[in-house]
Design a protein around this motif. Sequence first.
Motif, PDB file in Angstrom:
ATOM      1  N   LEU A  70      -3.247  35.922  72.350  1.00  0.00           N
ATOM      2  CA  LEU A  70      -4.110  36.871  71.640  1.00  0.00           C
ATOM      3  C   LEU A  70      -5.477  36.949  72.309  1.00  0.00           C
ATOM      4  O   LEU A  70      -6.019  38.036  72.531  1.00  0.00           O
ATOM      5  N   PHE A  71      -6.016  35.788  72.631  1.00  0.00           N
ATOM      6  CA  PHE A  71      -7.311  35.731  73.309  1.00  0.00           C
ATOM      7  C   PHE A  71      -7.232  36.392  74.677  1.00  0.00           C
ATOM      8  O   PHE A  71      -8.086  37.208  75.043  1.00  0.00           O
ATOM      9  N   ALA A  72      -6.188  36.061  75.435  1.00  0.00           N
ATOM     10  CA  ALA A  72      -6.053  36.595  76.791  1.00  0.00           C
ATOM     11  C   ALA A  72      -5.950  38.113  76.781  1.00  0.00           C
ATOM     12  O   ALA A  72      -6.622  38.791  77.564  1.00  0.00           O
ATOM     13  N   VAL A  73      -5.144  38.661  75.900  1.00  0.00           N
ATOM     14  CA  VAL A  73      -4.985  40.112  75.842  1.00  0.00           C
ATOM     15  C   VAL A  73      -6.299  40.768  75.430  1.00  0.00           C
ATOM     16  O   VAL A  73      -6.697  41.793  75.999  1.00  0.00           O
ATOM     17  N   ALA A  74      -6.993  40.194  74.463  1.00  0.00           N
ATOM     18  CA  ALA A  74      -8.274  40.760  74.025  1.00  0.00           C
ATOM     19  C   ALA A  74      -9.280  40.778  75.177  1.00  0.00           C
ATOM     20  O   ALA A  74      -9.955  41.790  75.411  1.00  0.00           O
ATOM     21  N   VAL A  75      -9.378  39.670  75.898  1.00  0.00           N
ATOM     22  CA  VAL A  75     -10.325  39.596  77.018  1.00  0.00           C
ATOM     23  C   VAL A  75      -9.940  40.579  78.121  1.00  0.00           C
ATOM     24  O   VAL A  75     -10.781  41.334  78.630  1.00  0.00           O
ATOM     25  N   ILE A  76      -8.683  40.610  78.478  1.00  0.00           N
ATOM     26  CA  ILE A  76      -8.238  41.519  79.539  1.00  0.00           C
ATOM     27  C   ILE A  76      -8.474  42.972  79.127  1.00  0.00           C
ATOM     28  O   ILE A  76      -8.910  43.792  79.933  1.00  0.00           O
ATOM     29  N   ALA A  77      -8.240  43.279  77.861  1.00  0.00           N
ATOM     30  CA  ALA A  77      -8.436  44.653  77.380  1.00  0.00           C
ATOM     31  C   ALA A  77      -9.898  45.079  77.516  1.00  0.00           C
ATOM     32  O   ALA A  77     -10.171  46.177  78.015  1.00  0.00           O
ATOM     33  N   VAL A  78     -10.828  44.235  77.080  1.00  0.00           N
ATOM     34  CA  VAL A  78     -12.246  44.641  77.186  1.00  0.00           C
ATOM     35  C   VAL A  78     -12.687  44.709  78.639  1.00  0.00           C
ATOM     36  O   VAL A  78     -13.521  45.544  78.989  1.00  0.00           O
ATOM     37  N   LEU A  79     -12.119  43.871  79.486  1.00  0.00           N
ATOM     38  CA  LEU A  79     -12.444  43.946  80.908  1.00  0.00           C
ATOM     39  C   LEU A  79     -11.922  45.235  81.524  1.00  0.00           C
ATOM     40  O   LEU A  79     -12.636  45.899  82.284  1.00  0.00           O
ATOM     41  N   LEU A  80     -10.699  45.610  81.186  1.00  0.00           N
ATOM     42  CA  LEU A  80     -10.092  46.808  81.773  1.00  0.00           C
ATOM     43  C   LEU A  80     -10.807  48.093  81.372  1.00  0.00           C
ATOM     44  O   LEU A  80     -10.916  49.021  82.177  1.00  0.00           O
ATOM     45  N   VAL A  81     -11.283  48.150  80.141  1.00  0.00           N
ATOM     46  CA  VAL A  81     -11.958  49.380  79.694  1.00  0.00           C
ATOM     47  C   VAL A  81     -13.473  49.309  79.870  1.00  0.00           C
ATOM     48  O   VAL A  81     -14.188  50.229  79.490  1.00  0.00           O
ATOM     49  N   GLY A  82     -13.960  48.217  80.432  1.00  0.00           N
ATOM     50  CA  GLY A  82     -15.384  48.090  80.708  1.00  0.00           C
ATOM     51  C   GLY A  82     -16.251  47.949  79.469  1.00  0.00           C
ATOM     52  O   GLY A  82     -17.370  48.437  79.437  1.00  0.00           O
ATOM     53  N   LYS A  83     -15.728  47.283  78.452  1.00  0.00           N
ATOM     54  CA  LYS A  83     -16.487  47.125  77.211  1.00  0.00           C
ATOM     55  C   LYS A  83     -17.004  45.708  77.003  1.00  0.00           C
ATOM     56  O   LYS A  83     -17.190  45.272  75.879  1.00  0.00           O
TER      57      LYS A  83
END
Length: 134
Positions: A70-83
């Motif tokens: 859950l943590f990994a996906v959340a971090v990767i998601a904000v990194l990918l969208v630049g947020k």
Amino acid sequence: MNLATSMELKLLIASVIIGLIHLVWATVAGSGGHRDTAWLLGPRDDPRPVTGQAARLSRAYANFLETFPLFAVAVIAVLLVGKTSNQTTFGAWLYVIARVAYTPLYALGLPIVRTVAWTASMIGIIWIIVAFFQ
């Protein structure tokens, strides 16, 4: 933002290290007694459960395996969208610090404080998710 210097990415890697420590600690604690070397190296056809602190460490590791994706996906998601933001950095730090505290607290059998650490780690993930949707 340069992904290589992102604090969130560094904390994600730190969480991988925490997972490795969980694995080694639970494995070492679960050896000995009826779990001799021959059994540990064999096919383990006859289950030999652990008890006490070794069982708590095993459950703490299992809990890490439940929360880390859950943590990994959340971090990767904000990194990918630049947020990435102060909020995502804080959430990542909260998760990592809480997970560092969680295992020894569980190993010592401290139920209330352990639950506070687990809750803090979940709040860290939620902070990151909220930032994603802002």
